[in-house]
Design a protein around this motif. Structure first.
Motif, PDB file in Angstrom:
ATOM      1  N   GLU A 180     -41.239  -2.554  27.814  1.00  0.00           N
ATOM      2  CA  GLU A 180     -41.036  -3.401  28.949  1.00  0.00           C
ATOM      3  C   GLU A 180     -39.945  -4.491  28.400  1.00  0.00           C
ATOM      4  O   GLU A 180     -40.283  -4.785  27.252  1.00  0.00           O
ATOM      5  N   PRO A 181     -38.900  -5.118  29.314  1.00  0.00           N
ATOM      6  CA  PRO A 181     -38.362  -6.095  28.704  1.00  0.00           C
ATOM      7  C   PRO A 181     -38.741  -7.563  28.317  1.00  0.00           C
ATOM      8  O   PRO A 181     -38.573  -8.046  27.246  1.00  0.00           O
ATOM      9  N   GLU A 182     -39.844  -7.613  28.824  1.00  0.00           N
ATOM     10  CA  GLU A 182     -40.827  -8.634  28.496  1.00  0.00           C
ATOM     11  C   GLU A 182     -41.562  -8.403  27.374  1.00  0.00           C
ATOM     12  O   GLU A 182     -41.775  -9.498  26.506  1.00  0.00           O
ATOM     13  N   GLN A 183     -41.912  -7.164  26.966  1.00  0.00           N
ATOM     14  CA  GLN A 183     -42.689  -7.221  25.513  1.00  0.00           C
ATOM     15  C   GLN A 183     -41.582  -7.250  24.637  1.00  0.00           C
ATOM     16  O   GLN A 183     -42.078  -7.880  23.377  1.00  0.00           O
ATOM     17  N   ALA A 184     -40.234  -6.908  24.852  1.00  0.00           N
ATOM     18  CA  ALA A 184     -39.198  -6.959  23.746  1.00  0.00           C
ATOM     19  C   ALA A 184     -39.131  -8.473  23.404  1.00  0.00           C
ATOM     20  O   ALA A 184     -39.046  -8.984  22.291  1.00  0.00           O
ATOM     21  N   LEU A 185     -39.190  -9.482  24.408  1.00  0.00           N
ATOM     22  CA  LEU A 185     -38.989 -10.792  24.109  1.00  0.00           C
ATOM     23  C   LEU A 185     -40.178 -11.433  23.642  1.00  0.00           C
ATOM     24  O   LEU A 185     -40.263 -12.551  22.995  1.00  0.00           O
ATOM     25  N   ALA A 186     -41.504 -10.951  23.731  1.00  0.00           N
ATOM     26  CA  ALA A 186     -42.722 -11.382  23.236  1.00  0.00           C
ATOM     27  C   ALA A 186     -42.937 -10.893  21.831  1.00  0.00           C
ATOM     28  O   ALA A 186     -43.878 -11.518  21.297  1.00  0.00           O
ATOM     29  N   GLN A 187     -42.137 -10.104  21.092  1.00  0.00           N
ATOM     30  CA  GLN A 187     -42.444  -9.572  19.956  1.00  0.00           C
ATOM     31  C   GLN A 187     -42.216 -10.697  18.759  1.00  0.00           C
ATOM     32  O   GLN A 187     -41.349 -11.576  19.001  1.00  0.00           O
ATOM     33  N   ASN A 188     -43.091 -10.521  17.577  1.00  0.00           N
ATOM     34  CA  ASN A 188     -42.656 -11.644  16.540  1.00  0.00           C
ATOM     35  C   ASN A 188     -41.477 -11.146  15.672  1.00  0.00           C
ATOM     36  O   ASN A 188     -41.538 -10.349  15.070  1.00  0.00           O
ATOM     37  N   ILE A 189     -40.436 -11.752  15.826  1.00  0.00           N
ATOM     38  CA  ILE A 189     -39.128 -11.279  15.179  1.00  0.00           C
ATOM     39  C   ILE A 189     -38.529 -12.588  14.432  1.00  0.00           C
ATOM     40  O   ILE A 189     -38.486 -13.742  14.802  1.00  0.00           O
ATOM     41  N   ASP A 190     -37.984 -12.246  13.425  1.00  0.00           N
ATOM     42  CA  ASP A 190     -37.358 -12.983  12.188  1.00  0.00           C
ATOM     43  C   ASP A 190     -35.864 -13.229  12.689  1.00  0.00           C
ATOM     44  O   ASP A 190     -35.171 -12.786  12.200  1.00  0.00           O
ATOM     45  N   TYR A 191     -35.818 -14.138  13.761  1.00  0.00           N
ATOM     46  CA  TYR A 191     -34.478 -14.257  14.343  1.00  0.00           C
ATOM     47  C   TYR A 191     -33.395 -14.668  13.323  1.00  0.00           C
ATOM     48  O   TYR A 191     -32.374 -14.144  13.424  1.00  0.00           O
ATOM     49  N   ALA A 192     -33.627 -15.721  12.525  1.00  0.00           N
ATOM     50  CA  ALA A 192     -32.763 -16.182  11.450  1.00  0.00           C
ATOM     51  C   ALA A 192     -32.228 -15.319  10.500  1.00  0.00           C
ATOM     52  O   ALA A 192     -31.073 -15.290  10.161  1.00  0.00           O
ATOM     53  N   ARG A 193     -33.132 -14.287  10.089  1.00  0.00           N
ATOM     54  CA  ARG A 193     -32.779 -13.299   9.146  1.00  0.00           C
ATOM     55  C   ARG A 193     -31.586 -12.308  10.001  1.00  0.00           C
ATOM     56  O   ARG A 193     -30.593 -12.176   9.244  1.00  0.00           O
ATOM     57  N   PHE A 194     -31.680 -12.071  11.139  1.00  0.00           N
ATOM     58  CA  PHE A 194     -30.580 -11.225  11.751  1.00  0.00           C
ATOM     59  C   PHE A 194     -29.612 -12.008  12.156  1.00  0.00           C
ATOM     60  O   PHE A 194     -28.348 -11.366  12.270  1.00  0.00           O
ATOM     61  N   PHE A 195     -29.705 -13.328  12.706  1.00  0.00           N
ATOM     62  CA  PHE A 195     -28.393 -13.597  13.075  1.00  0.00           C
ATOM     63  C   PHE A 195     -27.653 -14.502  11.815  1.00  0.00           C
ATOM     64  O   PHE A 195     -26.362 -14.581  11.559  1.00  0.00           O
TER      65      PHE A 195
END
Length: 267
Positions: free
Chosen positions: A160-175
């Motif tokens: 679900e799209p909402e699930q994708a946004l609720a994941q623990n993601i290291d955004y700094a690494r990928f940006f």
């Protein structure tokens, strides 16, 4: 809400209200003025009007009630629905008739609303069926298709799209990686949606919303073609890409809803 040719009569109404002793109501009487709505010669022919050789060479033909040259919104919408349904029938014959009709209506209404809103108020709106229903360019179907494309990603990923946004993601690494700037620009553009809507309200100029929807859909489509989300081997990066698709999908749906446009499940 009437075109700029009626500015003088509207000012007369406003002044009459004030002289009748209602200055406060007169101050709240607002003429939402826009340029005239016309038809392209091609659209006029498709609607069954006789068009002269001279008129065929013009960019648009003015609608005139006195001359009996015009079209009712309902008739225009019926024609758009019929054109959209022909396309939906050929693409999705497996769907029930009622569902195909509903999708056709959503596409047609989206096409008409977007077309009428994408022009700034001082611009002549020359309506054209083919241009309004195109799946490429600044059209309602183009923006709707970006949402459908994003929804398909989540359907195939069984997330679900909402699930994708609720994941623990290291955004700094990928940006910070090679494609990070490009994806950050997409997040930044999606994040401007609320500000764009506020700008539309403050300036009474809905064209800003239409332009933003096109730019967001266009940038998302570029992202979609560059990054094969479902085939991504790195699970953490896949989550990051899914979150990116989810945030764009959410903002596009909200923006189109403000414009009165719904997103069909398929197109």
């Amino acid at each position: 809400m009437i075109d700029s040719r009626q500015s003088d009569p509207q000012n007369t109404v406003m002044e009459a209200i004030r002289l009748l002793g209602y200055p406060e109501k007169a101050a709240h009487y607002t003429h939402f003025s826009y340029e005239m709505v016309a038809l392209t010669p091609r659209c006029a022919v498709e609607l069954g009007y006789e068009v002269s050789d001279d008129e065929r060479g013009k960019a648009y033909i003015e609608v005139s009630g006195r001359k009996g040259f015009g079209v009712k919104a309902d008739d225009l919408l019926d024609a758009l629905i019929a054109a959209a349904k022909s396309e939906v029938d050929s693409r999705h014959p497996e769907l029930p008739e009622s569902e195909r009709l509903k999708i056709s209506e959503q596409i047609a209404i989206g096409a008409m609303r977007y077309f009428m809103l994408k022009f700034t108020k001082p611009s002549v709106i020359a309506f054209d069926f083919k241009e309004a229903l195109a799946f490429e360019g600044e059209t309602g179907p183009y923006a709707q298709y970006a949402v459908v494309r994003a929804s398909n990603i989540f359907r195939k990923a069984e997330v679900e799209p909402e699930q994708a946004l609720a994941q623990n993601i290291d955004y700094a690494r990928f940006f910070a990686d090679e494609s990070g700037t490009e994806i950050w620009e997409l997040w930044l553009l999606a994040g401007k949606t609320s500000a764009v809507i506020e700008q539309c309200i403050a300036t009474t100029e809905p064209a800003y919303a239409a332009k933003h929807a096109f730019q967001l859909a266009q940038q998302f489509n570029n992202f979609y073609h560059r990054h094969h989300i479902l085939r991504e081997a790195d699970e953490q990066r896949k989550k990051f890409l899914l979150a990116t698709a989810a945030v764009v999908r959410r903002e596009l749906i909200a923006l189109l809803a403000v414009m009165g446009i719904q997103c069909p499940p398929v197109m």
